[in-house]
Design a protein around this motif. Structure first.
Motif, PDB file in Angstrom:
ATOM      1  N   GLU A 285       0.847  -1.195   0.000  1.00  0.00           N
ATOM      2  CA  GLU A 285       0.000   0.000   0.000  1.00  0.00           C
ATOM      3  C   GLU A 285       0.882   1.244   0.000  1.00  0.00           C
ATOM      4  O   GLU A 285       1.992   1.222   0.539  1.00  0.00           O
ATOM      5  CB  GLU A 285      -0.922   0.015   1.219  1.00  0.00           C
ATOM      6  N   ARG A 287       0.930   5.699   0.319  1.00  0.00           N
ATOM      7  CA  ARG A 287       0.274   6.968   0.643  1.00  0.00           C
ATOM      8  C   ARG A 287       0.955   8.029  -0.223  1.00  0.00           C
ATOM      9  O   ARG A 287       2.192   8.102  -0.268  1.00  0.00           O
ATOM     10  CB  ARG A 287       0.410   7.287   2.133  1.00  0.00           C
ATOM     11  N   TYR A 342      -3.804  11.310  -1.082  1.00  0.00           N
ATOM     12  CA  TYR A 342      -4.574  10.070  -1.048  1.00  0.00           C
ATOM     13  C   TYR A 342      -4.159   9.275   0.182  1.00  0.00           C
ATOM     14  O   TYR A 342      -2.974   9.190   0.510  1.00  0.00           O
ATOM     15  CB  TYR A 342      -4.298   9.218  -2.290  1.00  0.00           C
ATOM     16  N   ASP A 343      -5.134   8.646   0.840  1.00  0.00           N
ATOM     17  CA  ASP A 343      -4.835   7.795   1.993  1.00  0.00           C
ATOM     18  C   ASP A 343      -4.211   6.491   1.505  1.00  0.00           C
ATOM     19  O   ASP A 343      -4.041   6.273   0.306  1.00  0.00           O
ATOM     20  CB  ASP A 343      -6.118   7.532   2.779  1.00  0.00           C
ATOM     21  N   TRP A 344      -3.880   5.611   2.435  1.00  0.00           N
ATOM     22  CA  TRP A 344      -3.270   4.335   2.089  1.00  0.00           C
ATOM     23  C   TRP A 344      -4.117   3.606   1.058  1.00  0.00           C
ATOM     24  O   TRP A 344      -5.314   3.397   1.260  1.00  0.00           O
ATOM     25  CB  TRP A 344      -3.114   3.461   3.330  1.00  0.00           C
ATOM     26  N   THR A 345      -3.490   3.229  -0.055  1.00  0.00           N
ATOM     27  CA  THR A 345      -4.214   2.639  -1.189  1.00  0.00           C
ATOM     28  C   THR A 345      -3.360   1.573  -1.855  1.00  0.00           C
ATOM     29  O   THR A 345      -2.131   1.712  -1.950  1.00  0.00           O
ATOM     30  CB  THR A 345      -4.558   3.728  -2.237  1.00  0.00           C
ATOM     31  N   ASP A 346      -4.016   0.527  -2.326  1.00  0.00           N
ATOM     32  CA  ASP A 346      -3.354  -0.466  -3.168  1.00  0.00           C
ATOM     33  C   ASP A 346      -3.085   0.189  -4.522  1.00  0.00           C
ATOM     34  O   ASP A 346      -4.026   0.574  -5.212  1.00  0.00           O
ATOM     35  CB  ASP A 346      -4.263  -1.682  -3.330  1.00  0.00           C
ATOM     36  N   THR A 349      -4.985  -0.228  -7.990  1.00  0.00           N
ATOM     37  CA  THR A 349      -6.302   0.357  -8.293  1.00  0.00           C
ATOM     38  C   THR A 349      -6.177   1.628  -9.125  1.00  0.00           C
ATOM     39  O   THR A 349      -7.188   2.115  -9.649  1.00  0.00           O
ATOM     40  CB  THR A 349      -7.066   0.686  -6.991  1.00  0.00           C
ATOM     41  N   TYR A 350      -4.969   2.179  -9.247  1.00  0.00           N
ATOM     42  CA  TYR A 350      -4.759   3.373 -10.058  1.00  0.00           C
ATOM     43  C   TYR A 350      -4.579   2.999 -11.526  1.00  0.00           C
ATOM     44  O   TYR A 350      -4.242   1.854 -11.853  1.00  0.00           O
ATOM     45  CB  TYR A 350      -3.516   4.141  -9.578  1.00  0.00           C
ATOM     46  N   LYS A 355       0.090   4.418 -11.482  1.00  0.00           N
ATOM     47  CA  LYS A 355       0.647   3.335 -10.663  1.00  0.00           C
ATOM     48  C   LYS A 355       2.141   3.148 -10.942  1.00  0.00           C
ATOM     49  O   LYS A 355       2.953   3.093 -10.005  1.00  0.00           O
ATOM     50  CB  LYS A 355      -0.090   2.029 -10.961  1.00  0.00           C
ATOM     51  N   ASN A 396     -12.693  -5.838  -2.252  1.00  0.00           N
ATOM     52  CA  ASN A 396     -12.204  -5.275  -3.515  1.00  0.00           C
ATOM     53  C   ASN A 396     -11.815  -6.379  -4.496  1.00  0.00           C
ATOM     54  O   ASN A 396     -12.065  -6.279  -5.694  1.00  0.00           O
ATOM     55  CB  ASN A 396     -10.986  -4.377  -3.263  1.00  0.00           C
TER      56      ASN A 396
END
Length: 430
Positions: A285, A287, A342-346, A349-350, A355, A396
């Motif tokens: 993940e 940030r 953006y908060d913590w994100t995989d 997904t971008y 990405k 997800n």
């Protein structure tokens, strides 16, 4: 010079003087019309040559040129229909967006754009033609996504049901490397046409059971979207496959031939080319924060990129504050008021460009301006961590599997619908 020569000059992008001095040169031919568009012999030959080159590298035996021609024309007709729709939608891929995509392709191949260009030209192709082919592929992908996405509905109950199934699975879920052949049934087919298609499907299965090469049979016989790739669908889990395929391959072993399986499109034949267990991996993940500038009639691509290059320079020297610049200039409504954060994100997904750029950065590093489908960005990686799977990640995943399955099904239906609504004429060969 007569009218026909002038028309040919316009079609081929030649000047009148070039035509006069090339009287004996073989001219391009129109092999099909698609509404107001055309498919040219040179385009067909280009696809056939690529397939032959790929087959040579993979030591794959190919069917006759006549069969390859039918498959190539079929693909070009579908492409033409989508590109015509793109024109009606006003969708254009800018040179900057194209350059970014080609840079990503080169990066994935662990080479440079210069290396990629040399490779293309060494194969006998024009690099400019290669660029335009990539532009078409981007356009087709974006048009398909725009039209198919809105046809897909996934309920919360569907996600919950699949999530429960995934949680109940023991060990690593299996993935299948699938080969696919479709014997198409015409729209509003008669009982005799259906029977004829069934017999052709049975014959294909007999050939495969006799040891004939699957890729060659697929190229010669299939009407599926991956026919020219030898019917190769690649690795998929049960949950990613169309429902029809998932039911058909359950319990089957490697090298099993499955089918014919009937659907509205025709008779499907599957080969289980390999099976593997899915490896569990930890989730990375990130940030981050970014600034998005969207080109417009007023703001050109170059000015948008230069504006962000100036921001990046000021940020690196400490002459500007990222959050303040994002609040003032970023055109991403979801993050601008949060200082672009953006908060913590995989990161998967971008979109790919975002990405790939993000994952290439060190902590606190600010990227150079880059182009995505949304516009021009700069992004800063604030932190990165390895996280265990959470309930949200499982949800997800279930949603993604359902979406991939439905997208494949709806994409095929959508392409078939726009083809049935089109006026298509394919001319016989001499």
């Amino acid at each position: 010079m007569n009218f026909k020569k002038l028309l040919l000059a316009a079609l081929l992008g030649l000047s009148v003087s070039q035509v006069v001095h090339a009287e004996r040169v073989q001219i391009d031919k129109i092999v099909a019309t698609v509404n107001e568009g055309v498919v040219l012999q040179s385009e067909v030959e280009q696809i056939i040559n690529r397939v032959k080159e790929q087959a040579k590298q993979q030591s794959t035996e190919l069917p006759s040129d006549r069969t390859l021609r039918v498959q190539a024309i079929d693909r070009l007709v579908d492409q033409s229909l989508v590109l015509q729709l793109a024109e009606r939608m006003g969708m254009e891929i800018s040179d900057s967006q194209l350059d970014q995509t080609i840079a990503n392709i080169a990066k994935e191949q662990k080479s440079t754009i210069a290396d990629l260009r040399r490779s293309v030209e060494a194969s006998g192709e024009s690099y400019q033609a290669y660029r335009e082919e990539i532009r078409k592929e981007i356009t087709v992908s974006q048009v398909r996504r725009a039209n198919v996405d809105r046809r897909i509905y996934i309920s919360t109950q569907e996600v919950a049901n699949l999530q429960k199934i995934l949680e109940q699975q023991t060990g690593n879920p299996e993935e299948y490397n699938i080969g696919h052949i479709l014997i198409k049934i015409p729209s509003k087919a008669s009982p005799q046409e259906i029977q004829d298609a069934r017999e052709r499907a049975d014959n294909v299965i007999d050939f495969l059971n006799d040891g004939k090469e699957f890729k060659r049979i697929a190229i010669a016989s299939s009407s599926g979207p991956k026919a020219l790739e030898g019917g190769q669908l690649g690795w998929m889990s049960i949950n990613e496959m169309p429902s029809l395929f998932a039911e058909a391959v359950k319990g089957k072993k490697k090298d099993n031939i499955v089918g014919p399986v009937r659907s509205g499109a025709g008779f499907h034949i599957l080969k289980i080319q390999d099976i593997r267990g899915r490896q569990v991996v930890e989730t990375t993940e990130v940030r981050s924060r970014h600034i998005l500038i969207k080109p417009s009639i007023i703001l050109s691509e170059e000015k948008a990129r230069d504006m962000l290059a100036g921001f990046a320079k000021d940020l690196r020297t400490g002459e500007a504050d990222f959050a303040e610049l994002a609040k003032e200039h970023s055109e991403d409504p979801g993050s601008a008021l949060k200082g672009g954060e953006y908060d913590w994100t995989d990161p998967t997904t971008y979109v790919p460009a975002f990405k790939n750029t993000l994952l290439s950065l060190e902590k606190n590093e600010i990227s150079e301006p880059f182009r995505s489908t949304f516009g021009w960005h700069i992004v800063q990686l604030l932190d990165k961590r390895t996280a265990d799977k959470t309930d949200q990640a499982k949800m997800n995943r279930a949603h993604g599997l359902l979406f991939n399955r439905k997208f494949k099904e709806e994409s095929f239906k959508w392409q078939r619908e726009i083809r049935e609504q089109a006026h298509i004429d394919i001319f016989p060969t001499d």
